[in-house]
Design an enzyme around this catalytic site. Sequence first.
Site, PDB file in Angstrom:
ATOM      1  N   ASP A 133       1.087  -1.240   0.094  1.00  0.00           N
ATOM      2  CA  ASP A 133       0.185   0.377   0.290  1.00  0.00           C
ATOM      3  C   ASP A 133       1.121   1.155   0.040  1.00  0.00           C
ATOM      4  OD1 ASP A 133      -3.120   0.901   1.153  1.00  0.00           O
ATOM      5  OD2 ASP A 133      -1.395   2.366   1.875  1.00  0.00           O
ATOM      6  N   MET A 134       0.979   2.719  -0.568  1.00  0.00           N
ATOM      7  CA  MET A 134       1.288   3.551  -1.138  1.00  0.00           C
ATOM      8  C   MET A 134       1.454   4.294  -0.208  1.00  0.00           C
ATOM      9  SD  MET A 134       3.098   2.359  -4.167  1.00  0.00           S
ATOM     10  CE  MET A 134       4.161   3.652  -4.505  1.00  0.00           C
ATOM     11  N   ASP A 153      -3.953   2.607  -5.142  1.00  0.00           N
ATOM     12  CA  ASP A 153      -2.121   2.943  -4.845  1.00  0.00           C
ATOM     13  C   ASP A 153      -2.374   0.921  -3.966  1.00  0.00           C
ATOM     14  OD1 ASP A 153      -3.768   2.676  -1.925  1.00  0.00           O
ATOM     15  OD2 ASP A 153      -2.593   3.966  -1.418  1.00  0.00           O
ATOM     16  N   GLU A 154      -2.698  -0.176  -4.022  1.00  0.00           N
ATOM     17  CA  GLU A 154      -2.645  -0.936  -3.102  1.00  0.00           C
ATOM     18  C   GLU A 154      -2.596  -2.120  -3.700  1.00  0.00           C
ATOM     19  OE1 GLU A 154      -5.711  -1.854  -0.671  1.00  0.00           O
ATOM     20  OE2 GLU A 154      -6.791  -0.909  -1.416  1.00  0.00           O
TER      21      GLU A 154
HETATM   22  P1  TTP Z   1      -5.304   5.234   0.934  1.00  0.00           P
HETATM   23  O1  TTP Z   1      -3.712   3.866   0.404  1.00  0.00           O
HETATM   24  O2  TTP Z   1      -6.305   4.686   1.781  1.00  0.00           O
HETATM   25  O3  TTP Z   1      -4.503   6.456   1.429  1.00  0.00           O
HETATM   26  P2  TTP Z   1      -2.796   6.937   1.701  1.00  0.00           P
HETATM   27  O4  TTP Z   1      -2.243   6.457   0.886  1.00  0.00           O
HETATM   28  O5  TTP Z   1      -3.238   8.489   0.865  1.00  0.00           O
HETATM   29  O6  TTP Z   1      -2.407   6.687   3.170  1.00  0.00           O
HETATM   30  P3  TTP Z   1      -1.635   5.545   3.583  1.00  0.00           P
HETATM   31  O7  TTP Z   1      -0.732   6.295   3.220  1.00  0.00           O
HETATM   32  O8  TTP Z   1      -3.043   5.983   5.241  1.00  0.00           O
HETATM   33  O9  TTP Z   1      -2.246   4.428   3.131  1.00  0.00           O
HETATM   34  O10 TTP Z   1      -5.644   5.426  -0.201  1.00  0.00           O
HETATM   35  C1  TTP Z   1      -4.994   5.595  -1.705  1.00  0.00           C
HETATM   36  C2  TTP Z   1      -5.608   7.244  -2.589  1.00  0.00           C
HETATM   37  O11 TTP Z   1      -6.842   6.571  -3.050  1.00  0.00           O
HETATM   38  C3  TTP Z   1      -5.204   7.833  -1.442  1.00  0.00           C
HETATM   39  O12 TTP Z   1      -3.775   8.755  -1.865  1.00  0.00           O
HETATM   40  C4  TTP Z   1      -6.402   9.597  -1.881  1.00  0.00           C
HETATM   41  C5  TTP Z   1      -7.472   8.056  -2.210  1.00  0.00           C
HETATM   42  N1  TTP Z   1      -8.422   8.083  -1.252  1.00  0.00           N
HETATM   43  C6  TTP Z   1      -9.646   9.058  -1.873  1.00  0.00           C
HETATM   44  O13 TTP Z   1      -9.065   9.999  -2.604  1.00  0.00           O
HETATM   45  N2  TTP Z   1     -10.563   9.374  -0.607  1.00  0.00           N
HETATM   46  C7  TTP Z   1     -10.947   8.651   0.772  1.00  0.00           C
HETATM   47  O14 TTP Z   1     -11.628   8.820   1.483  1.00  0.00           O
HETATM   48  C8  TTP Z   1      -9.455   6.879   1.096  1.00  0.00           C
HETATM   49  C9  TTP Z   1      -9.532   6.786   1.992  1.00  0.00           C
HETATM   50  C10 TTP Z   1      -8.220   7.077   0.102  1.00  0.00           C
HETATM   51 MG    MG Z   2      -2.369   3.869   0.896  1.00  0.00          MG
END
Ligand code: TTP
Ligand code: MG
Length: 352
Positions: A16-17, A113-114
Site C-alpha cells: 500500500d503506497m 495504490d494497492e
Molecule cells: P489510502 O491508501 O487509504 O491512503 P493514502 O495512500 O493516502 O495514505 P496511507 O499512507 O495511509 O496509505 O488511499 C489511497 C488513495 O486513495 C489516497 O491517496 C487518496 C484516495 N482516497 C480518496 O480519494 N478518498 C478516501 O476517502 C480515501 C481513504 C482514499
Molecule cells: Mg495508501
Amino acid sequence: MTTANKPAQRRIIHIDMDAFFAAVEEQRNPLLAGKPVVIGGRGDPTKRGVVSTANYEARKYGIRSAMPMMIAHKLCPHAVFLPVDYEAYIAASRQFKSTLLAITPIIEDIGIDEVYLDVSEVADISDIIVKRIKSGIKEKTGLTCSVGIAPNKLLAKIASDMQKPDGLTILIEEDIESRLWPMPTRKLYGIGPKTESYLKNIGIETIGQLAALTRENLLEHFGNSYGQYLYDSARGIDDSPLITHWEAKSISRETTFQKDVHDWQAIAKTLANLTREVAADMRDSGFVAKTVTIKIRFGDFQTLTRAKTMVDYMDSEEEMRKVAFACLKRIDLNKRVRLIGVRASNLEKSKK
Ligand code: TTP
Ligand code: MG
C-alpha cells in the site's frame, strides 16, 4: 510424519503506497517538501468538497481522508491545498505496478495504490524480496510504500497497515492471538461501519471478542455465508486465491501538459520521451511488444488514438519511436493538445 498432509504455507504480500495522492504531488513539486499538504476536490478549502488524502505532516493536525475541506482548513490554515489530478495518480499507479513484474507475474491489482503479490514460489527470503520491491518502486517513482507479508490476503492487508509510512510487517499464524485479536473488528476486510456498530451493540469491539463467539451464533446472526466468513476471518483464516487479471496486458505512459500546447516540437519531444519511458519499462519488466498505440487528447477533451502492429516483436526504443511517430502523422493536430500517451501492447516475455 505428522506434517505430511499439511499444505505448503503460502506467502502473500500486500503493498500500500504511503499518502499516495499527496506523495505524487510532493514528488513533482519539491517546494512542497516538509509542508502539510492536503489533496481534495478542486483544491479550494473555502469551497465544498472533501479531503482525498493528506500527507503525514498534515495528519499531525488531525486532517484525514473524507473530512470536509473546510474543516481541514480550520485545523491547519497554512497547509497547501491542491486539487485532485487523477490522470497524474493513475500514471504513477501504473508506473509503480509495472516494477512489480520483476518480482512475480502473480499480481492482484486491487486499487489505485494497492496490490497483492503471491511470492510463495520466489526463492529469496522475505526481507530480500521486500528490499527489491521498495527499491524498485523508489527508483521508478520516487515514492515509498508499506508492505505486509502473511500466509494469506486477509492478514497481509492488515499487516501492511500496521507500520506506516515505509514500513514492513510480517504476520505469522502464531501472531494471531497476540497481534490480531486486540485489534478493533473494523480492521477485518469485509467489516464495514454497519457490521461494526451491530457488533458494538452486542458488546463485541475486538477481533478476539468476535473469535470467542460460536460458529452457530455467527451463522444465526449473519447468515451462512457472511457468518462463516466472520468466523474464519476472526481466526486469521483466508484461503482466497489472488485474482490476477492484471498480468501485463500493456505497458503505458502518459503526460498532461501544464498548459495545452500546439507547438509541434513540444509534442514531438514529449512523444519521444514517453516512448523512451515505455521502452525502459518494457526492458525492466522483460517484455517485448508488437503494437504501439498513441493517444492525443485535445484541450476540448476530444481524444484520438492511433495504433500500429508490427509483424515482429519490438524491443528497442528506436523501433518503437518510429512506430509512434508513424501514428502521430495520422493525427490532424489542428487544436491545442492537453495530453499525450504511448502504450505498448501485444506483449510477450523477452527471450533475452
Ligand atoms: P489510502 O491508501 O487509504 O491512503 P493514502 O495512500 O493516502 O495514505 P496511507 O499512507 O495511509 O496509505 O488511499 C489511497 C488513495 O486513495 C489516497 O491517496 C487518496 C484516495 N482516497 C480518496 O480519494 N478518498 C478516501 O476517502 C480515501 C481513504 C482514499
Ligand atoms: Mg495508501
